[in-house]
Design an enzyme around this catalytic site. Sequence first.
Site, PDB file in Angstrom:
ATOM      1  CE  LYS A 124      -3.894  -2.429   2.048  1.00  0.00           C
ATOM      2  NZ  LYS A 124      -4.672  -2.838   3.217  1.00  0.00           N
ATOM      3  CD  GLN A 146      -3.716  -4.490   6.268  1.00  0.00           C
ATOM      4  OE1 GLN A 146      -3.809  -3.449   5.630  1.00  0.00           O
ATOM      5  NE2 GLN A 146      -4.080  -5.652   5.759  1.00  0.00           N
ATOM      6  CG  ASP A 167     -10.191  -0.308   4.750  1.00  0.00           C
ATOM      7  OD1 ASP A 167      -9.791  -0.773   3.672  1.00  0.00           O
ATOM      8  OD2 ASP A 167      -9.535  -0.340   5.814  1.00  0.00           O
TER       9      ASP A 167
HETATM   10  N1  GUN Z   1      -6.950  -6.869   5.618  1.00  0.00           N
HETATM   11  C1  GUN Z   1      -7.191  -7.598   4.496  1.00  0.00           C
HETATM   12  N2  GUN Z   1      -7.820  -6.835   3.568  1.00  0.00           N
HETATM   13  C2  GUN Z   1      -7.969  -5.608   4.112  1.00  0.00           C
HETATM   14  C3  GUN Z   1      -8.532  -4.379   3.634  1.00  0.00           C
HETATM   15  O1  GUN Z   1      -9.049  -4.271   2.521  1.00  0.00           O
HETATM   16  N3  GUN Z   1      -8.482  -3.340   4.512  1.00  0.00           N
HETATM   17  C4  GUN Z   1      -7.953  -3.441   5.749  1.00  0.00           C
HETATM   18  N4  GUN Z   1      -7.961  -2.372   6.517  1.00  0.00           N
HETATM   19  N5  GUN Z   1      -7.422  -4.548   6.215  1.00  0.00           N
HETATM   20  C5  GUN Z   1      -7.428  -5.626   5.396  1.00  0.00           C
END
Ligand code: GUN
Length: 285
Positions: A52, A96, A119
């Site tokens: 990311k 996350q 998200d």
């Molecule tokens: N963990 C796995 N996929 C995601 C996501 O799309 N967002 C977040 N915040 N954590 C994740």
Amino acid sequence: MAEIMDGKAVSAKVKAQAAEEVARLKEQGIIPGLAVVIVGDDPASRIYVNNKKKACQAVGIYSEEYALPADTSQEELLELVRKLNQEPKIHGILVQSPLPEGLDEAALVETVDPIKDVDAFHAYNVGKIMQGTYSFLPCTPAGVMELLRSSGIEVCGKHCVVIGRSDIVGKPMAMLLLHAHGTVTICHSRTQNLKEICRRADILVSAVGKAGFVTGDMIQPGAVVIDVGMNRDSQGRLCGDVDFGQAEKLASYITPVPGGVGPMTIAMLMKNTVTAAKLQNGIQP
Ligand code: GUN
């Protein structure tokens, strides 16, 4: 043989578009900013967070990482999110998932200001998705929709089967397919006659998290097969939920793992961060 849906290529286009928008925003003195919070040392989460950050750099988005120890308290985390809510340089906040045991993820999600919730996990944004009046879409389902669109796959009127009912993927995925006028069936661990239902899918989306879960006898010849799984096989190699060798002989289109849905998730996060920066500066996205 199925046509491979190239998530790397499509995500590169989405990121290039985001980069163009970032450049335009910078001309107006606006630099989109994303804060990524990671708690503990889950190795998969570490890889996701690094990817990311790399994507932010490539697109021109300012990013901050908050890597906190596994014994961080709920109150410390809430305090950090409240601070980021007030921080004008930060337009998107991503915590996350999964969080270490003992931390209340739901409470944390509800503390993120909905306008910074890139998200789309906050109840406000989930509600907007139900209504079809959203600003942000959750990154993985949005990435799947973009892959379908860019491959020219019509959803309208098709029988779409989603395996998995998580808040992050299964539920919003079903809703987006419904908004696109698909006829949607959601399957899960208690579903009876799973094979028969999957075999009636024109578009089959698997978000289970088990290697080899979707076998050839669950796929209707000519179906579109989307694999959201991110697993390790017995040799430790990255793989999805779908037995790719069997499925590619039957499907019309299929996403590989890696290189399918995964890169799309990150590209959609970039898009959401740009949207957040626009909304917070009174610009129509
Ligand atoms: N963990 C796995 N996929 C995601 C996501 O799309 N967002 C977040 N915040 N954590 C994740």
